[in-house]
Scaffold this motif. Sequence first.
Motif, PDB file in Angstrom:
ATOM      1  N   TYR A   1     -24.219 -14.493  -9.667  1.00 40.50           N
ATOM      2  CA  TYR A   1     -23.133 -15.292  -9.355  1.00 40.50           C
ATOM      3  C   TYR A   1     -22.217 -15.595 -10.680  1.00 40.50           C
ATOM      4  O   TYR A   1     -20.899 -15.422 -10.449  1.00 40.50           O
ATOM      5  CB  TYR A   1     -23.678 -16.531  -8.659  1.00 40.50           C
TER       6      TYR A   1
ATOM      7  N   GLU B   1     -20.448 -12.843 -11.644  1.00 37.52           N
ATOM      8  CA  GLU B   1     -19.548 -12.200 -10.467  1.00 37.52           C
ATOM      9  C   GLU B   1     -20.041 -10.905 -10.055  1.00 37.52           C
ATOM     10  O   GLU B   1     -19.413 -10.120  -9.733  1.00 37.52           O
ATOM     11  CB  GLU B   1     -18.286 -12.061 -10.743  1.00 37.52           C
TER      12      GLU B   1
ATOM     13  N   PRO C   1     -22.902  -9.371  -4.364  1.00 38.14           N
ATOM     14  CA  PRO C   1     -22.282  -9.024  -3.194  1.00 38.14           C
ATOM     15  C   PRO C   1     -21.287  -9.833  -2.739  1.00 38.14           C
ATOM     16  O   PRO C   1     -21.988 -11.195  -2.647  1.00 38.14           O
ATOM     17  CB  PRO C   1     -23.398  -8.199  -2.131  1.00 38.14           C
ATOM     18  N   ALA C   2     -20.145  -9.383  -2.319  1.00 37.28           N
ATOM     19  CA  ALA C   2     -19.046 -10.365  -1.786  1.00 37.28           C
ATOM     20  C   ALA C   2     -19.735 -11.459  -0.769  1.00 37.28           C
ATOM     21  O   ALA C   2     -19.356 -12.520  -0.761  1.00 37.28           O
ATOM     22  CB  ALA C   2     -17.958  -9.770  -1.016  1.00 37.28           C
ATOM     23  N   GLU C   3     -20.644 -10.751   0.011  1.00 36.17           N
ATOM     24  CA  GLU C   3     -21.129 -11.666   1.208  1.00 36.17           C
ATOM     25  C   GLU C   3     -21.927 -12.695   0.702  1.00 36.17           C
ATOM     26  O   GLU C   3     -21.948 -13.845   1.277  1.00 36.17           O
ATOM     27  CB  GLU C   3     -21.947 -10.752   2.099  1.00 36.17           C
ATOM     28  N   GLU C   4     -22.766 -12.539  -0.287  1.00 37.84           N
ATOM     29  CA  GLU C   4     -23.823 -13.358  -0.896  1.00 37.84           C
ATOM     30  C   GLU C   4     -22.911 -14.416  -1.619  1.00 37.84           C
ATOM     31  O   GLU C   4     -23.352 -15.650  -1.602  1.00 37.84           O
ATOM     32  CB  GLU C   4     -24.818 -12.685  -1.865  1.00 37.84           C
ATOM     33  N   MET C   5     -21.850 -13.837  -2.186  1.00 39.25           N
ATOM     34  CA  MET C   5     -21.223 -14.870  -3.143  1.00 39.25           C
ATOM     35  C   MET C   5     -20.650 -15.786  -2.114  1.00 39.25           C
ATOM     36  O   MET C   5     -20.541 -17.126  -2.594  1.00 39.25           O
ATOM     37  CB  MET C   5     -20.105 -13.748  -3.610  1.00 39.25           C
ATOM     38  N   GLY C   6     -20.148 -15.529  -1.083  1.00 41.18           N
ATOM     39  CA  GLY C   6     -19.616 -16.543  -0.212  1.00 41.18           C
ATOM     40  C   GLY C   6     -20.642 -17.259   0.459  1.00 41.18           C
ATOM     41  O   GLY C   6     -20.465 -18.550   0.553  1.00 41.18           O
TER      42      GLY C   6
ATOM     43  N   GLU D   1     -21.294 -19.910  -2.489  1.00 46.90           N
ATOM     44  CA  GLU D   1     -20.522 -20.909  -2.763  1.00 46.90           C
ATOM     45  C   GLU D   1     -20.421 -21.949  -1.655  1.00 46.90           C
ATOM     46  O   GLU D   1     -20.097 -22.972  -1.972  1.00 46.90           O
ATOM     47  CB  GLU D   1     -19.107 -20.185  -2.894  1.00 46.90           C
TER      48      GLU D   1
ATOM     49  N   ARG E   1     -19.896  -4.689  -8.006  1.00 48.09           N
ATOM     50  CA  ARG E   1     -18.542  -4.588  -7.606  1.00 48.09           C
ATOM     51  C   ARG E   1     -17.654  -3.670  -8.558  1.00 48.09           C
ATOM     52  O   ARG E   1     -16.681  -3.249  -8.336  1.00 48.09           O
ATOM     53  CB  ARG E   1     -17.950  -6.007  -7.176  1.00 48.09           C
TER      54      ARG E   1
ATOM     55  N   GLN F   1     -18.135  -0.317  -7.404  1.00 46.55           N
ATOM     56  CA  GLN F   1     -17.560  -0.079  -6.018  1.00 46.55           C
ATOM     57  C   GLN F   1     -16.114   0.251  -6.350  1.00 46.55           C
ATOM     58  O   GLN F   1     -15.509   0.880  -5.622  1.00 46.55           O
ATOM     59  CB  GLN F   1     -18.067  -1.364  -5.253  1.00 46.55           C
TER      60      GLN F   1
END
Length: 136
Positions: free
Chosen positions: A13, A16, A19-24, A27, A97, A100
């Motif tokens: 985290y 950064e 994965p975006a989903e896990e990040m959300g 948070e 990311r 990606q």
Amino acid sequence: MSVPFRQSDLDAYLDEALPAEEMGRLEKALRDDAELMGRLQTIHGRRNAGVHSLGAIWRRRRLSCPSREQLGSYLLGAVPDDVAAYIAFHVEMVGCRYCQANLSDLQGREAESQEAVQNRRQRYFQSSAGYLRRAP
Ligand SMILES: [Zn+2]
């Protein structure tokens, strides 16, 4: 009860690199989980003090990331199977990311150049068609 976060998730985290989903999800959890926030702050503080886990150093330096050339060859299907499997794992499972973004940039360029070839062909065809029409 959702899956608890591991130390490596918190590390990722801060890099950064989640994965975006896990990040959300993380948070959201941080907002009402003081204990989790405390763990994150501990890691953050340790980093500032210069103590890094090996995993953090790897992620930070992106040692595990394939090169842009490798990513390009991967898109063209021109890498050995084991390399292709590693890249697929890295991009899809790890969800890097950075890679990606690199891949979608390369894909965009490739689509662009294919379009350019097509346009050139079309222009060539049109100009020869015009020439043929004008010919006596
Ligand atoms: Zn990567």
